[in-house]
Design a protein around this motif. Structure first.
Motif, PDB file in Angstrom:
ATOM      1  N   VAL A  66       0.852  -1.195   0.000  1.00 54.12           N
ATOM      2  CA  VAL A  66       0.000   0.000   0.000  1.00 54.12           C
ATOM      3  C   VAL A  66       0.886   1.244   0.000  1.00 54.12           C
ATOM      4  CG1 VAL A  66      -1.721   1.315   1.301  1.00 54.12           C
ATOM      5  CG2 VAL A  66      -1.935  -1.163   1.139  1.00 54.12           C
ATOM      6  N   ILE A  67       1.896   1.251   0.854  1.00 56.00           N
ATOM      7  CA  ILE A  67       2.805   2.401   0.924  1.00 56.00           C
ATOM      8  C   ILE A  67       3.540   2.590  -0.399  1.00 56.00           C
ATOM      9  CG2 ILE A  67       4.911   3.303   2.008  1.00 56.00           C
ATOM     10  CD1 ILE A  67       3.883   2.138   4.652  1.00 56.00           C
ATOM     11  N   ASN A  68       3.998   1.497  -1.012  1.00 53.59           N
ATOM     12  CA  ASN A  68       4.690   1.610  -2.302  1.00 53.59           C
ATOM     13  C   ASN A  68       3.801   2.222  -3.374  1.00 53.59           C
ATOM     14  OD1 ASN A  68       7.072   0.561  -1.296  1.00 53.59           O
ATOM     15  ND2 ASN A  68       6.655  -1.524  -1.989  1.00 53.59           N
ATOM     16  N   GLY A  69       2.542   1.828  -3.407  1.00 57.16           N
ATOM     17  CA  GLY A  69       1.593   2.417  -4.362  1.00 57.16           C
ATOM     18  C   GLY A  69       1.388   3.898  -4.110  1.00 57.16           C
ATOM     19  N   LEU A  70       1.303   4.255  -2.838  1.00 59.20           N
ATOM     20  CA  LEU A  70       1.156   5.666  -2.467  1.00 59.20           C
ATOM     21  C   LEU A  70       2.403   6.468  -2.845  1.00 59.20           C
ATOM     22  CD1 LEU A  70      -0.471   5.158   1.036  1.00 59.20           C
ATOM     23  CD2 LEU A  70      -1.542   6.322  -0.890  1.00 59.20           C
ATOM     24  N   VAL A  71       3.576   5.902  -2.604  1.00 57.79           N
ATOM     25  CA  VAL A  71       4.833   6.591  -2.937  1.00 57.79           C
ATOM     26  C   VAL A  71       4.915   6.842  -4.438  1.00 57.79           C
ATOM     27  CG1 VAL A  71       7.356   6.292  -3.047  1.00 57.79           C
ATOM     28  CG2 VAL A  71       6.134   5.826  -0.918  1.00 57.79           C
ATOM     29  N   ARG A  72       4.563   5.840  -5.246  1.00 57.05           N
ATOM     30  CA  ARG A  72       4.602   6.023  -6.707  1.00 57.05           C
ATOM     31  C   ARG A  72       3.636   7.117  -7.152  1.00 57.05           C
ATOM     32  NH1 ARG A  72       5.218   0.486  -6.607  1.00 57.05           N
ATOM     33  NH2 ARG A  72       3.034   0.080  -7.006  1.00 57.05           N
ATOM     34  N   ALA A  73       2.443   7.134  -6.559  1.00 54.78           N
ATOM     35  CA  ALA A  73       1.453   8.140  -6.937  1.00 54.78           C
ATOM     36  C   ALA A  73       1.873   9.545  -6.511  1.00 54.78           C
ATOM     37  CB  ALA A  73       0.093   7.797  -6.327  1.00 54.78           C
ATOM     38  N   CYS A  74       2.606   9.633  -5.411  1.00 49.80           N
ATOM     39  CA  CYS A  74       2.976  10.934  -4.845  1.00 49.80           C
ATOM     40  C   CYS A  74       4.388  11.377  -5.225  1.00 49.80           C
ATOM     41  CB  CYS A  74       2.831  10.903  -3.328  1.00 49.80           C
ATOM     42  SG  CYS A  74       1.127  10.702  -2.789  1.00 49.80           S
ATOM     43  N   GLU A  75       4.995  10.676  -6.175  1.00 49.95           N
ATOM     44  CA  GLU A  75       6.356  11.024  -6.586  1.00 49.95           C
ATOM     45  C   GLU A  75       6.403  12.473  -7.073  1.00 49.95           C
ATOM     46  OE1 GLU A  75       9.490   9.336  -9.827  1.00 49.95           O
ATOM     47  OE2 GLU A  75       8.160   7.897  -8.860  1.00 49.95           O
ATOM     48  N   LYS A  76       7.382  13.215  -6.564  1.00 51.29           N
ATOM     49  CA  LYS A  76       7.599  14.628  -6.890  1.00 51.29           C
ATOM     50  C   LYS A  76       6.409  15.517  -6.510  1.00 51.29           C
ATOM     51  CE  LYS A  76      10.906  13.653 -10.507  1.00 51.29           C
ATOM     52  NZ  LYS A  76      11.280  13.770 -11.894  1.00 51.29           N
ATOM     53  N   ARG A  77       5.687  15.105  -5.482  1.00 51.35           N
ATOM     54  CA  ARG A  77       4.559  15.883  -4.959  1.00 51.35           C
ATOM     55  C   ARG A  77       4.908  16.301  -3.534  1.00 51.35           C
ATOM     56  NH1 ARG A  77       2.151  18.437  -7.910  1.00 51.35           N
ATOM     57  NH2 ARG A  77       0.434  18.640  -6.473  1.00 51.35           N
ATOM     58  N   PRO A  78       4.289  17.379  -3.038  1.00 57.78           N
ATOM     59  CA  PRO A  78       4.598  17.849  -1.677  1.00 57.78           C
ATOM     60  C   PRO A  78       3.887  17.038  -0.594  1.00 57.78           C
ATOM     61  CG  PRO A  78       2.972  19.285  -2.678  1.00 57.78           C
ATOM     62  CD  PRO A  78       3.370  18.288  -3.737  1.00 57.78           C
ATOM     63  N   VAL A  79       4.141  15.739  -0.589  1.00 53.40           N
ATOM     64  CA  VAL A  79       3.525  14.836   0.382  1.00 53.40           C
ATOM     65  C   VAL A  79       4.661  14.110   1.102  1.00 53.40           C
ATOM     66  CG1 VAL A  79       1.956  12.888   0.697  1.00 53.40           C
ATOM     67  CG2 VAL A  79       1.519  14.535  -1.124  1.00 53.40           C
ATOM     68  N   THR A  80       4.612  14.127   2.425  1.00 51.82           N
ATOM     69  CA  THR A  80       5.687  13.507   3.204  1.00 51.82           C
ATOM     70  C   THR A  80       5.448  12.007   3.370  1.00 51.82           C
ATOM     71  OG1 THR A  80       4.601  13.832   5.342  1.00 51.82           O
ATOM     72  CG2 THR A  80       5.994  15.642   4.523  1.00 51.82           C
ATOM     73  N   LEU A  81       6.529  11.302   3.649  1.00 56.38           N
ATOM     74  CA  LEU A  81       6.426   9.865   3.910  1.00 56.38           C
ATOM     75  C   LEU A  81       5.579   9.622   5.158  1.00 56.38           C
ATOM     76  CD1 LEU A  81       7.199   7.050   3.018  1.00 56.38           C
ATOM     77  CD2 LEU A  81       9.288   7.256   4.350  1.00 56.38           C
ATOM     78  N   ALA A  82       5.664  10.517   6.128  1.00 50.82           N
ATOM     79  CA  ALA A  82       4.848  10.388   7.344  1.00 50.82           C
ATOM     80  C   ALA A  82       3.355  10.446   6.996  1.00 50.82           C
ATOM     81  CB  ALA A  82       5.201  11.484   8.341  1.00 50.82           C
ATOM     82  N   GLN A  83       2.984  11.306   6.058  1.00 49.01           N
ATOM     83  CA  GLN A  83       1.582  11.386   5.640  1.00 49.01           C
ATOM     84  C   GLN A  83       1.151  10.083   4.963  1.00 49.01           C
ATOM     85  OE1 GLN A  83       2.248  15.158   3.453  1.00 49.01           O
ATOM     86  NE2 GLN A  83       0.336  15.857   4.404  1.00 49.01           N
ATOM     87  N   LEU A  84       2.037   9.533   4.140  1.00 47.97           N
ATOM     88  CA  LEU A  84       1.711   8.286   3.442  1.00 47.97           C
ATOM     89  C   LEU A  84       1.599   7.125   4.422  1.00 47.97           C
ATOM     90  CD1 LEU A  84       3.965   8.618   0.268  1.00 47.97           C
ATOM     91  CD2 LEU A  84       1.583   9.314   0.587  1.00 47.97           C
ATOM     92  N   GLU A  85       2.475   7.101   5.413  1.00 42.26           N
ATOM     93  CA  GLU A  85       2.393   6.050   6.428  1.00 42.26           C
ATOM     94  C   GLU A  85       1.114   6.178   7.245  1.00 42.26           C
ATOM     95  OE1 GLU A  85       6.156   6.394   8.454  1.00 42.26           O
ATOM     96  OE2 GLU A  85       7.087   4.943   7.105  1.00 42.26           O
TER      97      GLU A  85
END
Length: 154
Positions: A66-85
Motif C-alpha cells: 500500500v505504501i509503495n503504491g502511495l509513494v509512486r502516486a505521490c512522486e515529486k509531490r509535496p507529500v511527506t512519507l509520514a503522511q503516506l504512512e
C-alpha cells in the motif's frame, strides 16, 4: 508469568502502560517468590487479513505494498512519507476493524483513492489512472471532470 530469575510461576503487576503506539502493553512485574522485578510486553493478536486479487488468487495483506503504491502516486509531490504512512495506518486499521477477514484489491484501491483525493489531487489522478486502467484520453477526462465537479461542490 514465569519469573526469568527463579522460574516461579506467580508474579504481580506493578505498572501497565501502552507501548509502541498502543499496539503492545508494557507491564512491570514483581516475582512473588524472589521479589525481583522484570518487564513483559503483551502484543495484541491480530487475525490475518487475506487480499483477494483480480485473478481470484489470495495472499496476505501487505502494508508495504500500500505504501509503495502511495509513494509512486505521490512522486515529486509535496507529500511527506509520514503522511503516506498515516494513510496506510488508517487503511490497515479500518480493514482490521472490519469483521471480514478477506478484502478485495478493488476495496483497498477505493480506500487509497478516497484518501489521496483529500491529500493530493495530482497523486489521486495518477493512482486512479493506473488503478482504474483508463483505456483512453476520454476516460481520463471523465475522471478529471468528476474531480473538478466534486471540488466545485465542496
Amino acid at each position: 508469568m514465569k519469573c526469568p530469575y527463579c522460574g516461579y510461576a506467580e508474579s504481580k503487576v506493578i505498572d501497565s502502560r501502552p507501548a509502541e503506539e498502543g499496539s503492545t502493553i508494557r507491564r512491570r512485574r514483581e516475582c512473588l517468590a524472589c521479589r525481583k522485578r522484570f518487564t513483559t510486553y503483551e502484543v495484541i493478536e491480530r487475525m490475518p487479513l487475506v487480499v483477494v486479487k483480480r485473478d481470484g488468487s489470495r495472499q496476505s495483506f501487505d502494508r508495504v505494498k500500500v505504501i509503495n503504491g502511495l509513494v509512486r502516486a505521490c512522486e515529486k509531490r509535496p507529500v511527506t512519507l509520514a503522511q503516506l504512512e498515516a494513510v496506510a495506518d488508517e487503511i490497515e486499521a479500518e480493514l482490521q476493524g472490519a469483521l471480514d477477514r478477506e478484502v478485495s484489491t478493488a476495496e483497498i484501491g477505493e480506500m487509497v483513492m478516497l484518501r489521496l483525493k483529500d491529500l493530493d489531487e495530482v497523486a489521486y489522478v495518477r493512482f486512479a489512472s493506473v488503478y482504474r486502467q483508463f483505456k483512453d484520453i476520454h476516460t481520463f477526462m471523465e475522471e478529471l471532470t468528476k474531480l473538478l465537479g466534486d471540488k466545485a461542490k465542496g
